[in-house]
Design a protein around this motif. Structure first.
Motif, PDB file in Angstrom:
ATOM      1  N   GLY A   1      59.735  65.201  53.669  1.00  0.00           N
ATOM      2  CA  GLY A   1      59.174  65.963  54.782  1.00  0.00           C
ATOM      3  C   GLY A   1      59.150  65.198  56.093  1.00  0.00           C
ATOM      4  O   GLY A   1      59.556  65.719  57.137  1.00  0.00           O
ATOM      5  N   LYS A   2      58.686  63.942  56.065  1.00  0.00           N
ATOM      6  CA  LYS A   2      58.590  63.149  57.294  1.00  0.00           C
ATOM      7  C   LYS A   2      59.967  62.860  57.876  1.00  0.00           C
ATOM      8  O   LYS A   2      60.156  62.878  59.099  1.00  0.00           O
ATOM      9  CB  LYS A   2      57.839  61.850  57.014  1.00  0.00           C
ATOM     10  N   LYS A   3      60.946  62.590  57.004  1.00  0.00           N
ATOM     11  CA  LYS A   3      62.303  62.306  57.481  1.00  0.00           C
ATOM     12  C   LYS A   3      62.902  63.551  58.133  1.00  0.00           C
ATOM     13  O   LYS A   3      63.551  63.476  59.185  1.00  0.00           O
ATOM     14  CB  LYS A   3      63.174  61.852  56.309  1.00  0.00           C
ATOM     15  N   MET A   4      62.668  64.697  57.513  1.00  0.00           N
ATOM     16  CA  MET A   4      63.194  65.935  58.073  1.00  0.00           C
ATOM     17  C   MET A   4      62.504  66.275  59.386  1.00  0.00           C
ATOM     18  O   MET A   4      63.133  66.798  60.314  1.00  0.00           O
ATOM     19  CB  MET A   4      63.030  67.066  57.055  1.00  0.00           C
TER      20      MET A   4
ATOM     21  N   LEU B   1      67.464  68.396  51.774  1.00  0.00           N
ATOM     22  CA  LEU B   1      67.038  69.609  51.069  1.00  0.00           C
ATOM     23  C   LEU B   1      67.272  69.484  49.564  1.00  0.00           C
ATOM     24  O   LEU B   1      66.539  70.064  48.763  1.00  0.00           O
ATOM     25  CB  LEU B   1      67.785  70.836  51.595  1.00  0.00           C
ATOM     26  N   GLN B   2      68.303  68.753  49.192  1.00  0.00           N
ATOM     27  CA  GLN B   2      68.635  68.604  47.784  1.00  0.00           C
ATOM     28  C   GLN B   2      68.067  67.322  47.162  1.00  0.00           C
ATOM     29  O   GLN B   2      68.181  67.131  45.956  1.00  0.00           O
ATOM     30  CB  GLN B   2      70.173  68.600  47.613  1.00  0.00           C
ATOM     31  N   ALA B   3      67.478  66.471  47.995  1.00  0.00           N
ATOM     32  CA  ALA B   3      66.997  65.174  47.502  1.00  0.00           C
ATOM     33  C   ALA B   3      65.687  65.318  46.754  1.00  0.00           C
ATOM     34  O   ALA B   3      64.942  66.274  46.925  1.00  0.00           O
ATOM     35  CB  ALA B   3      66.836  64.203  48.677  1.00  0.00           C
TER      36      ALA B   3
ATOM     37  N   MET C   1      61.953  69.389  46.498  1.00  0.00           N
ATOM     38  CA  MET C   1      61.079  69.617  47.646  1.00  0.00           C
ATOM     39  C   MET C   1      59.810  70.317  47.180  1.00  0.00           C
ATOM     40  O   MET C   1      59.852  71.225  46.342  1.00  0.00           O
ATOM     41  CB  MET C   1      61.791  70.463  48.699  1.00  0.00           C
ATOM     42  N   ARG C   2      58.699  69.880  47.732  1.00  0.00           N
ATOM     43  CA  ARG C   2      57.415  70.503  47.416  1.00  0.00           C
ATOM     44  C   ARG C   2      56.741  70.970  48.705  1.00  0.00           C
ATOM     45  O   ARG C   2      56.893  70.364  49.749  1.00  0.00           O
ATOM     46  CB  ARG C   2      56.480  69.511  46.723  1.00  0.00           C
ATOM     47  N   SER C   3      55.988  72.049  48.566  1.00  0.00           N
ATOM     48  CA  SER C   3      55.148  72.492  49.661  1.00  0.00           C
ATOM     49  C   SER C   3      53.834  71.719  49.601  1.00  0.00           C
ATOM     50  O   SER C   3      53.476  71.158  48.568  1.00  0.00           O
ATOM     51  CB  SER C   3      54.887  73.991  49.534  1.00  0.00           C
ATOM     52  N   MET C   4      53.118  71.665  50.718  1.00  0.00           N
ATOM     53  CA  MET C   4      51.797  71.048  50.702  1.00  0.00           C
ATOM     54  C   MET C   4      50.704  72.065  50.392  1.00  0.00           C
ATOM     55  O   MET C   4      49.546  71.702  50.206  1.00  0.00           O
ATOM     56  CB  MET C   4      51.509  70.353  52.042  1.00  0.00           C
ATOM     57  N   THR C   5      51.075  73.334  50.317  1.00  0.00           N
ATOM     58  CA  THR C   5      50.110  74.380  50.022  1.00  0.00           C
ATOM     59  C   THR C   5      50.007  74.579  48.512  1.00  0.00           C
ATOM     60  O   THR C   5      51.030  74.671  47.831  1.00  0.00           O
ATOM     61  CB  THR C   5      50.522  75.704  50.679  1.00  0.00           C
ATOM     62  N   GLY C   6      48.797  74.635  48.004  1.00  0.00           N
ATOM     63  CA  GLY C   6      48.631  74.839  46.569  1.00  0.00           C
ATOM     64  C   GLY C   6      47.189  75.029  46.172  1.00  0.00           C
ATOM     65  O   GLY C   6      46.264  74.796  46.963  1.00  0.00           O
ATOM     66  N   TYR C   7      47.007  75.471  44.932  1.00  0.00           N
ATOM     67  CA  TYR C   7      45.663  75.705  44.393  1.00  0.00           C
ATOM     68  C   TYR C   7      45.655  75.314  42.928  1.00  0.00           C
ATOM     69  O   TYR C   7      46.623  75.560  42.191  1.00  0.00           O
ATOM     70  CB  TYR C   7      45.281  77.180  44.536  1.00  0.00           C
ATOM     71  N   GLY C   8      44.569  74.694  42.506  1.00  0.00           N
ATOM     72  CA  GLY C   8      44.416  74.337  41.100  1.00  0.00           C
ATOM     73  C   GLY C   8      42.960  74.377  40.698  1.00  0.00           C
ATOM     74  O   GLY C   8      42.072  74.042  41.486  1.00  0.00           O
ATOM     75  N   ARG C   9      42.715  74.781  39.461  1.00  0.00           N
ATOM     76  CA  ARG C   9      41.338  74.856  38.962  1.00  0.00           C
ATOM     77  C   ARG C   9      41.330  74.526  37.482  1.00  0.00           C
ATOM     78  O   ARG C   9      42.205  74.963  36.734  1.00  0.00           O
ATOM     79  CB  ARG C   9      40.748  76.252  39.181  1.00  0.00           C
ATOM     80  N   SER C  10      40.347  73.758  37.077  1.00  0.00           N
ATOM     81  CA  SER C  10      40.224  73.397  35.671  1.00  0.00           C
ATOM     82  C   SER C  10      38.753  73.255  35.301  1.00  0.00           C
ATOM     83  O   SER C  10      37.931  72.831  36.122  1.00  0.00           O
ATOM     84  CB  SER C  10      40.961  72.085  35.384  1.00  0.00           C
ATOM     85  N   GLN C  11      38.469  73.614  34.067  1.00  0.00           N
ATOM     86  CA  GLN C  11      37.104  73.495  33.542  1.00  0.00           C
ATOM     87  C   GLN C  11      37.176  72.764  32.210  1.00  0.00           C
ATOM     88  O   GLN C  11      37.897  73.174  31.304  1.00  0.00           O
ATOM     89  CB  GLN C  11      36.490  74.888  33.356  1.00  0.00           C
ATOM     90  N   CYS C  12      36.453  71.669  32.103  1.00  0.00           N
ATOM     91  CA  CYS C  12      36.453  70.859  30.888  1.00  0.00           C
ATOM     92  C   CYS C  12      35.029  70.752  30.329  1.00  0.00           C
ATOM     93  O   CYS C  12      34.064  70.621  31.095  1.00  0.00           O
ATOM     94  CB  CYS C  12      37.005  69.456  31.169  1.00  0.00           C
ATOM     95  N   ARG C  13      34.961  70.770  29.026  1.00  0.00           N
ATOM     96  CA  ARG C  13      33.649  70.702  28.375  1.00  0.00           C
ATOM     97  C   ARG C  13      33.690  69.692  27.247  1.00  0.00           C
ATOM     98  O   ARG C  13      34.634  69.661  26.460  1.00  0.00           O
ATOM     99  CB  ARG C  13      33.262  72.080  27.837  1.00  0.00           C
TER     100      ARG C  13
END
Length: 290
Positions: free
Chosen positions: A242-245, A235-237, A1-13
């Motif tokens: 999310g939509k099914k639940m 919950l264990q799948a 199971m994953r939450s839809m809330t999250g943060y990510g940041r990356s810098q490439c050069r």
């Protein structure tokens, strides 16, 4: 199971360019990508949507910045013909008004309108697109890791609320048979206080049976148990559940409403209030589940 809330940041050069991608995700019914791009980077929108399609669901705010690390972002162009025209005009004016000294300098000439033009340097769109795609991939990977961590907390919280729902269901099951017996007792007592001929046991049993049929909630409790079992399995799948639940939560709420309307008992009514409260907590949490 994953939450839809999250943060990510990356810098490439790479080479003369540096790209930074920042992602902020919250819950949403579908995948909704909001590109926060300056006009000069509008050509990157397709790159953003392509690279972030893997996120599945959620509202994602995307911030991308690109800067040149070598050379300058600006280009300076000089209109030499216009500069000569300004100088010639100044000389012509000085000849016409001989008693006024000329104060024309190179600095003044450069400040005159149109002589010097500063423009944005050309951007290597192909190189910038490739670098931005890499930054987006790394930021999305960070976001997904955070989603997984949040998902584990979400799973634990959902399991706790499901346990509460199961306990309330058991309490309702224990109470349900007593409702009919208490109705039989109350009816018998009322009839004994009324100055009428004694009611035949068969007629009394028939009246109690009708009441028992009206307030029967065995089917609703059975379906509620089935929904709880399915919720536990989801919950264990793996994968998106999310939509099914969310659909199961709607069904659980429907069963709770039916139990409340059919039971005709104050104690069960209070248990149904508690039941719906737990189901609402489940619904709120599942809104953030992928």
């Amino acid at each position: 199971m994953r939450s839809m809330t999250g943060y990510g940041r990356s810098q490439c050069r790479e080479g003369a360019w540096e790209a930074t991608a920042e992602l902020r995700a919250v819950n949403h019914r579908y995948l909704d990508i909001a590109c926060r791009l300056p006009r000069s980077l509008s050509f990157l929108e397709d790159v953003v949507r392509r690279e972030l399609a893997v996120l599945g669901r959620g509202h994602v705010d995307v911030y991308v910045t690109v800067r040149r690390t070598e050379g300058s972002d600006k280009q300076v162009a000089v209109d030499e013909n216009l500069a000569r025209a300004y100088v010639q005009a100044a000389q012509q004016l000085q000849n016409a008004v001989s008693d006024v000294a000329s104060d024309m300098t190179l600095t003044r000439l450069m400040a005159m309108e149109g002589v010097v033009t500063v423009t944005e340097a050309d951007m290597d769109e192909e190189a910038v697109s490739a670098l931005t795609a890499r930054a987006l991939q790394e930021a999305a990977a960070q976001l997904e890791q955070m989603r997984l961590r949040e998902g584990e907390h979400l799973r634990s919280d959902l399991a706790a609320h499901l346990h509460q729902v199961a306990q309330i269901r058991l309490q309702i099951m224990e109470r349900a048979p007593l409702v009919v017996e208490e109705y039989r007792t109350r009816l018998t007592e009322r009839l004994s206080k009324v100055d009428v001929a004694p009611v035949e046991p068969q007629r009394l049993a028939q009246e109690v049976a009708l009441m028992a049929d009206k307030c029967a909630i065995d089917e609703e409790l059975s379906r509620l148990e089935s929904h709880l079992t399915q919720m536990g399995a989801y919950l264990q799948a793996q994968g998106e559940t999310g939509k099914k639940m969310d659909f199961l939560i709607q069904e659980m709420n429907r069963e709770a409403n039916t139990i409340g309307s059919k039971a005709n008992d104050a104690a069960i009514a209070q248990l149904v209030v508690n039941l719906k409260s737990e189901i609402e907590k489940l619904r709120e949490q599942i809104q953030n589940a992928v």
